[in-house]
Design a protein around this motif. Structure first.
Motif, short mmCIF file in Angstrom:
data_model
loop_
_atom_site.label_atom_id
_atom_site.label_comp_id
_atom_site.label_asym_id
_atom_site.label_seq_id
_atom_site.Cartn_x
_atom_site.Cartn_y
_atom_site.Cartn_z
N TYR A 115 1.18 -0.78 0.07
CA TYR A 115 0.18 -0.29 -0.39
C TYR A 115 0.59 1.50 -0.17
N LEU A 116 0.36 2.26 -0.46
CA LEU A 116 0.76 4.13 -0.24
C LEU A 116 -0.12 4.88 -0.21
N CYS A 117 0.45 5.04 0.89
CA CYS A 117 0.02 6.25 1.72
C CYS A 117 0.51 7.78 1.35
N GLY A 118 -0.51 8.46 0.40
CA GLY A 118 -0.66 9.30 -0.21
C GLY A 118 -0.87 10.78 -0.56
N VAL A 119 -0.67 11.94 -0.34
CA VAL A 119 -0.99 13.44 -0.72
C VAL A 119 -1.92 14.09 -1.93
N TRP A 120 -2.96 14.00 -2.22
CA TRP A 120 -3.07 14.82 -3.52
C TRP A 120 -2.41 15.94 -3.45
N ILE A 121 -1.83 16.69 -4.32
CA ILE A 121 -1.10 18.04 -4.01
C ILE A 121 -1.87 18.73 -5.41
N ASN A 122 -1.38 17.99 -6.17
CA ASN A 122 -2.61 19.30 -7.44
C ASN A 122 -3.82 18.90 -7.99
N ARG A 123 -4.68 19.44 -7.73
CA ARG A 123 -6.50 18.50 -8.48
C ARG A 123 -6.56 18.62 -9.75
N GLN A 124 -5.42 19.48 -10.20
CA GLN A 124 -5.55 20.30 -11.40
C GLN A 124 -5.29 19.16 -12.08
N SER A 125 -3.95 18.94 -11.67
CA SER A 125 -2.61 18.30 -12.67
C SER A 125 -3.01 16.72 -12.04
N TYR A 126 -3.87 16.35 -11.54
CA TYR A 126 -4.52 14.85 -10.45
C TYR A 126 -2.55 14.57 -10.36
#
Length: 375
Positions: A115-126
């Motif tokens: 599993y990879l823990c992540g954050v969405w840092i740019n909603r425009q560029s996914y």
């Protein structure tokens, strides 16, 4: 989605992504050092239990949406996010500690993986930032039986695999690298040998291996595998065999003792104090090792034996111990007080008291005679 593992500073720079002669975009990748987070962790859980792990992030991601990815065979799948929730998954975010926690309830064999823990840092560029990696290992609770008894190794599987070939193997088995199976047996439906019976109940989605007349050689790590087109879906358990022959030791306080225990080369040496062996089983892997400066281990790997040395025995060391790895021996240790020494001390003390009392009486008698002579 393009996934780059183990980023380093040389990966930074400009990239072009697209379909040749059709479309494309330019992307700039910046790689920064961030010491806040652990790169990878390992989590063990038994099937049906709840798996929990936490993911630490830096302060600049505190308001970014938290997400969980899972590595599949040829892709990366988004498992959970605030807008894409999966029934057995949940995320709680503690912004005061910069940690979000993940829980997976009623874990199944298919939940195992990376599993990879992540954050969405740019909603425009996914664009996403992966902050840590978690290896979730799903196993079955260990099976603990006595020598001569029968043991059932129960392998649950998803109903979608009911028509697939099932395997039961001991020791090292084929995993994703597709090495040759080192099989105890590999059969479909039902088969029976002298001491082993296999049964595949497709209605209940359970594959069962029953071993009768257990011996020390039967102990070890067993794998339940489902053969797929290009891979194996597998689950494992540990079969722990308690030998009928017990070791009874009687010692005195202050003595030293050495106890020999059987083990296999690849197994973790273990020594545990408990009334029942099942109370010592930890994480389905081995028995808990006692941590005490008076306890030490010496290994004779070539003979399959390791020795537990206990120095300066105390009365509270008395009790039942279990030693070995997969093959377990029950040790009854009785530590007694050395009454011979106590008696000797008591007699010596009594003689000293008598001698002292006699000396005092003699002095008193002498003083009395001296007084009479003076008169």
């Amino acid at each position: 989605m393009i996934f780059i593992r183990d980023l380093n500073e040389h990966d930074a720079g400009g990239y072009w992504i697209g379909a040749l002669y059709k479309w494309g975009i330019d992307m700039t990748l910046n790689v920064e050092e961030d010491s806040c987070c652990k790169v990878s962790k390992r989590v063990m859980v038994n099937i049906g239990e709840t798996a929990s792990f936490s993911c630490e992030y830096s302060q600049n991601h505190i308001n970014d949406p938290k997400i969980i990815f899972k590595e599949e065979k040829d892709s990366i799948e988004m498992i959970y996010s605030t807008w894409n929730k999966k029934g057995s998954f949940s995320i709680s975010d503690d912004k005061h500690k910069n940690v979000f926690s993940v829980k997976i309830t009623a874990v199944t064999p298919d939940d195992g993986g990376v599993y990879l823990c992540g954050v969405w840092i740019n909603r425009q560029s996914y664009s996403y930032s992966i902050i840590s990696t978690v290896h979730l290992h799903v196993s079955m609770p260990p099976v603990v039986r006595h020598e001569g008894e029968s043991a059932e190794i129960i392998c649950p599987y998803d109903s979608i695999y009911k028509s697939k070939s099932k395997s039961l193997c001991k020791g090292k088995c084929s995993t994703r690298d597709r090495n040759t199976l080192n099989e105890t047996v590999r059969e479909e439906k039902e088969t029976k040998t002298d001491r082993l019976t296999l049964n595949d109940d497709v209605t209940a989605s359970v594959f069962t291996g029953t071993i009768t007349g257990l011996t020390a050689e039967d102990a070890g790590k067993y794998w339940c595998a489902v053969t797929l087109e290009r891979d194996l879906n597998y689950l494992y358990t540990h079969l722990i065999v308690i030998m009928n022959e017990e070791l009874n030791l009687t010692k005195y306080e202050g003595d030293d003792v050495s106890i020999q225990c059987k083990h296999q080369d690849e197994d973790q040496k273990s020594f545990c104090k408990a009334h029942e062996a099942s109370m010592c089983v930890k994480d389905g892997v081995s028995l808990e090792t006692i941590r005490d400066d008076r306890f030490s281990f010496s290994d004779e790997a070539s003979t399959g034996v390791f020795t537990v040395n206990i120095t300066d025995l105390r009365e509270e060391d008395s009790g039942i111990y279990w030693c070995g790895a997969h093959v377990i021996t029950k040790v009854n240790l009785s530590v007694k007080t050395d009454f011979t020494m106590i008696n000797l001390i008591c007699v010596s003390s009594a003689l000293l008291l008598i001698g002292g009392f006699t000396l005092i009486m003699c002095k008193l008698k002498l003083n009395e005679n001296v007084d009479l002579y003076v008169i």
